[in-house]
Design a protein around this motif. Structure first.
Motif, mmCIF file in Angstrom:
data_model
loop_
_atom_site.group_PDB
_atom_site.id
_atom_site.type_symbol
_atom_site.label_atom_id
_atom_site.label_comp_id
_atom_site.label_asym_id
_atom_site.label_seq_id
_atom_site.Cartn_x
_atom_site.Cartn_y
_atom_site.Cartn_z
ATOM 1 N N ARG A 636 0.833 -1.205 0.000
ATOM 2 C CA ARG A 636 0.000 0.000 0.000
ATOM 3 C C ARG A 636 0.862 1.248 0.000
ATOM 4 N NH1 ARG A 636 -4.400 -0.378 4.609
ATOM 5 N NH2 ARG A 636 -5.063 1.560 3.579
ATOM 6 N N LEU A 637 2.023 1.160 0.591
ATOM 7 C CA LEU A 637 3.004 2.237 0.493
ATOM 8 C C LEU A 637 4.046 1.833 -0.528
ATOM 9 C CD1 LEU A 637 3.650 3.225 4.208
ATOM 10 C CD2 LEU A 637 2.417 4.540 2.482
ATOM 11 N N SER A 639 7.696 3.102 -2.591
ATOM 12 C CA SER A 639 8.858 3.981 -2.503
ATOM 13 C C SER A 639 9.613 3.951 -3.814
ATOM 14 C CB SER A 639 9.779 3.506 -1.362
ATOM 15 O OG SER A 639 10.985 4.222 -1.385
ATOM 16 N N LEU A 646 7.613 8.354 -1.298
ATOM 17 C CA LEU A 646 6.491 7.515 -0.902
ATOM 18 C C LEU A 646 5.246 8.066 -1.571
ATOM 19 C CD1 LEU A 646 6.967 7.055 2.957
ATOM 20 C CD2 LEU A 646 7.152 5.288 1.212
ATOM 21 N N CYS A 648 0.887 7.215 -1.838
ATOM 22 C CA CYS A 648 -0.189 6.400 -1.287
ATOM 23 C C CYS A 648 -1.512 7.089 -1.591
ATOM 24 C CB CYS A 648 -0.004 6.221 0.214
ATOM 25 S SG CYS A 648 -1.255 5.181 0.990
ATOM 26 N N LEU A 654 -0.875 8.132 4.792
ATOM 27 C CA LEU A 654 0.343 8.887 4.527
ATOM 28 C C LEU A 654 0.584 9.918 5.623
ATOM 29 C CD1 LEU A 654 2.476 8.772 2.333
ATOM 30 C CD2 LEU A 654 1.312 10.651 1.172
ATOM 31 N N VAL A 657 2.107 8.191 8.587
ATOM 32 C CA VAL A 657 3.529 7.900 8.412
ATOM 33 C C VAL A 657 4.368 9.132 8.694
ATOM 34 C CG1 VAL A 657 5.294 7.281 6.732
ATOM 35 C CG2 VAL A 657 3.136 6.032 6.778
ATOM 36 N N PRO A 696 5.689 -1.130 3.490
ATOM 37 C CA PRO A 696 5.793 -0.552 2.143
ATOM 38 C C PRO A 696 6.326 -1.583 1.144
ATOM 39 C CG PRO A 696 7.699 0.074 3.422
ATOM 40 C CD PRO A 696 6.806 -0.715 4.351
#
Length: 847
Positions: A636-637, A639, A646, A648, A654, A657, A696
């Motif tokens: 779902r995340l 990079s 990142l 999302c 987000l 995070v 992630p």
């Protein structure tokens, strides 16, 4: 002078003639047992005979003999040559000496057949030095006495022919030289006469009867051996009437001889006379019996099989870890203490066992250092083939490497002679004697009765009997290490030899002859692959059948009721972590382990299908939920490089995070509702987010998820020995060497027949001039032994050649000590400057 004895073919009874009469098979066996004789091949039998008497070569040959063969050789030094086998057996108390004689003859230490046994001169010197607990010959012991002492002793023994020599005063040099020469002759005469008197057993027993009881007890103790003792009275040689103490009584009668300022020795003749009907003392014709702890015979093989399976698993676990994270060796080579401790933690075993696993993997060629500047310790390409093989075959390959390896893992952690700690995978753990000792220990264990676990002390005692000259601290260490390593490898179970261990002992000696042990490595590959295949076939029935199913439990664990099929074990290793091992292996599923599988490219459907296929009783609901929940959160995340970013679609996630305290060190900055960037590389950002509890996934430039598999490192495997039988190849080479010796000997004999007659030097005849270095050495050794005169060709430091008649007295350390008759004085000669030697025949010797 009497003519020499003749062989049946009419040749003189000499060592070269005896060698010439041997069959090709006998000479090949001689070269097998003493390989230094054939390197390089000798040009003829005279040179071969000379090599048989080289001290270093004889010492190596003696090191391979058992206690009884050495004792029989020592008994031969007590008898005049030649001697019959019957007479030898009689002196040995009626024991069967044929096998011992055969062992000595096979190694060229004894020559002659039937009733004409002769001991090689150098072997006689080495075995006869205080043989069987007896002292040296009386002539050798008395050499330390001066003429007045010898005269006093001769009087006590009733010797009346001793001459008197006037002392040298202020006289002309020629007269003084004559007096010095005369004193030497007088001493030699006295020594010979006293020694002859002590050689009469009746005289010795009569002298012993005159002594006090205390002196008799000293005689009895020294007669049993050893024949030397320490005393402050060693230099007090008094007249019999003046002797007061027991030692003085014995010294005055010549029953003891003071050989040093504080040491006395009983001459051999005295010891033999006092021993009576047991002149050789106690001999040891049979090896000691192996005794030890009794174990249930039915439990030995299962315990060994479990150990074998465990060591294979340890090696696989270690090399999988090193393939992902290579190890940096020390600058001096080897594994650091920190890395060894890491191995012990990884395998959950003590550090000594971890060192053994490391050395075992290296000896099998499964791990090595990379080439180039950036050196690393990584698995070899052979590990990939090894890891997919059957467990029994994998184990057999490990055993093959172990029996050939010179590495001794028990040395890891010790200090070397410079005080530095010995590290694993370094050259400091190598001992050349290790393969031979392993073979001997395995043979000893195999000789024990079923269900008997011999103690290390018993095994050491047996090996000491089999090779008493190879003992010492290193031997004890190697024996103890082999016993421990055999247990870890599964060659023994609960200390007793298992079926696999007995088979391995057979394979190691199967190509050995009846006369002695096989060379190291013999029998390992009688046929290509037969050694490994035979061991694998022996272990396979002892191992449980591999399984391809699991017992999945609600506590997120899985139990493998036996060893897993290789491909199943590899798939399961990606999904779960091993929690415990043993007869059954327990695996633990977790978010981290499932994320590892998802990162490697597995989909949730693949994981569910695999679990459904492996689960014997179905998949627990808790495990299904864990897989689905981990898969839902995974990716779902995402990079990417910005240095990294990142993104999302869930803005709330987000925000969580960015706001989390556990992500503040990641340097996150929000640049859009669905995008955050970081100054860290992608790999570091992913690790940081996962450590903070998020899941992630990496994203490529095209927006697709990047499948991340652990990077594996490999180095090319080093070339192993060829599949051809090395023992057979070596045997063929030795047969060729025998043929070369025979052809060269025929040419040399033809040249000798065409040569001239003997020459003369002064008034003496010179016979048998030799110029070859081995023959020169042998001729000088014989001259020292027989106290004979030789003509010596010598070149001094200025390069000036000269010929001298000398009487050699000692040969040691590259120097010859001799009485130079030209200068009438003792002199030392450098051996490598001696150009020729010939026997000098005294024309008045027969008078």
């Amino acid at each position: 002078m009497s003519s020499p004895a003749l062989e049946p073919d009419g040749e003189p009874a000499t060592l070269p003639a005896w060698l010439r009469a041997r069959s090709d098979d006998e000479l090949t066996r001689l070269f097998e047992l003493r390989p230094d004789l054939a390197t390089p091949p000798p040009p003829d039998f005279d040179i071969l005979a000379a090599r048989l008497e080289i001290r270093v070569s004889v010492l190596r040959a003696l090191d391979t003999l058992d206690t009884f063969a050495l004792e029989v050789g020592a008994v031969l030094t007590l008898l005049p040559c030649p001697v019959s086998v019957g007479r030898l057996a009689e002196l040995c108390g009626g024991l069967d000496v044929r096998s011992a004689v055969a062992a000595l003859r096979a190694r060229g230490l004894v020559w002659g057949d039937g009733d004409q046994l002769r001991l090689v001169g150098t072997a006689a010197d080495l075995l006869g030095d205080r043989a069987l607990g007896l002292g040296r010959a009386a002539r050798d012991c008395l050499a330390a006495y001066r003429v007045p002492q010898l005269a006093r002793l001769a009087t006590a023994l009733g010797v009346t022919r001793a001459g008197r020599i006037a002392p040298a005063g202020r006289v002309a040099p020629a007269v003084a030289a004559g007096q010095e020469r005369g004193a030497a002759v007088a001493k030699e005469t006295l020594v010979a006469e006293v020694a002859e008197r002590l050689g009469d057993p009746a005289v010795v027993r009569g002298l012993a009867a005159e002594c006090s009881p205390a002196a008799g007890r000293i005689l009895a103790r020294l007669a049993e051996g050893p024949a030397r003792g320490a005393t402050a009275e060693a230099g007090r040689l008094l007249a019999v009437s003046a002797a007061r103490t027991p030692v003085e009584e014995l010294l005055a009668r010549g029953l003891l001889v003071g050989v040093d300022a504080d040491e006395v020795e009983m001459p051999r003749e005295v010891g033999l006379a006092l021993r009576g009907d047991r002149p050789t003392g106690t001999l040891h014709p049979a090896p000691p019996q192996l005794t030890g702890r009794q174990v249930a015979a039915a439990s030995v093989d299962p315990a060994a099989a479990l150990a074998a399976e465990t060591v294979v698993r340890h090696v696989a676990t270690l090399l999988q870890a090193w393939g992902t994270s290579p190890i940096v060796p020390l600058r001096t080579g080897g594994l650091s203490v920190r890395d060894l401790r890491a191995v012990a933690r990884l395998l959950e075993i003590p550090e000594p066992e971890a060192a053994f696993v490391v050395e075992l993997a290296a000896s099998a060629g499964l791990v090595d250092t990379t080439s180039g500047v950036d050196v690393r310790i990584v698995p070899t390409t052979a590990f990939d083939r090894w890891s997919v093989d059957l467990t029994a075959h994998r184990w057999a390959l490990l055993v093959e490497g172990w029996v050939r390896s010179a590495s001794v893992a028990s040395l890891v952690g010790d200090r070397d002679e410079r005080g530095r700690q010995v590290s694993a995978l370094s050259v400091d753990v190598r001992r050349s004697a290790a393969p031979a000792t392993r073979a001997e220990v395995l043979a000893a264990l195999a000789a024990a009765p079923d269900g008997v676990a011999p103690s290390p002390a018993d095994v050491r005692a047996l090996l000491t009997w089999r090779a008493p000259r190879r003992g010492g601290a290193l031997q004890e260490l190697l024996v103890d290490a082999t016993l421990q390593e055999a247990e870890l490898l599964g060659l023994t179970g609960r200390g007793a030899a298992a079926t696999t261990g007995r088979l391995l002992a057979e394979l190691l000696v199967e190509s050995a002859g009846a006369l002695g042990p096989a060379p190291i490595g013999a029998g390992l590959t009688a046929k290509p692959g037969s050694f490994v295949d035979a061991l694998a076939d022996a272990l396979a029935p002892l191992l449980p059948e591999p399984v391809d199913e699991l017992l999945l439990q609600a506590d997120l664990t899985a139990v493998a009721p036996g060893p897993l099929v290789a491909d199943v074990a590899a798939e399961l290793a990606r999904l779960a972590d091993i929690e415990s091992t043993g007869a059954a292996t327990v695996y633990r599923f977790s978010e981290e382990s499932l994320r590892r599988a998802l990162d490697a490219g597995a989909s949730p459907g693949d994981i569910h299908d695999l679990l459904a296929r492996l689960g014997r009783g179905g998949v627990p609901q808790a495990l299904t939920y864990l897989v689905d929940d981990t898969a839902r959160r995974h990716g779902r995340l995402r990079s990417g490089p910005a240095e990294s970013y990142l993104r999302c679609d869930d803005t709330a996630l987000l925000s969580e995070v960015v706001a989390s305290r556990r992500t503040q060190t990641l340097g996150l900055r929000r640049i859009a509702p669905t995008v955050v960037i970081s100054r860290l590389p992608v790999a570091e950002l992913l690790d940081g987010l996962r450590a903070a509890g998020f899941a992630p996934a990496a994203e490529g430039p095209d927006g697709r998820v990047v499948v991340s598999r652990p990077e594996t490192h490999r180095t090319p495997a080093r070339a192993r020995s060829a599949a051809a039988d090395p023992a057979a190849v070596r045997r063929g080479q030795l047969r060729d060497a025998v043929k070369l010796v025979r052809r060269g000997d025929e040419s040399a004999r033809a040249l000798r027949l065409a040569g001239g007659a003997a020459t003369t030097f002064g008034n003496s005849a010179v016979e048998g001039l030799v110029r070859s270095a081995p023959l020169i050495l042998v001729r000088l050794q014989a001259a020292v032994r027989e106290r004979s005169r030789v003509l010596l060709g010598y070149v001094d430091q200025q390069g000036t050649p000269s010929d001298r008649v000398v009487r050699p007295t000692a040969l040691d350390g590259g120097w010859l000590t001799a009485w130079d008759e030209t200068a009438a004085a003792p002199r030392r000669f450098v051996l490598h400057r001696v150009t020729a030697v010939a026997d000098v025949v005294d024309p008045f010797a027969s008078a």
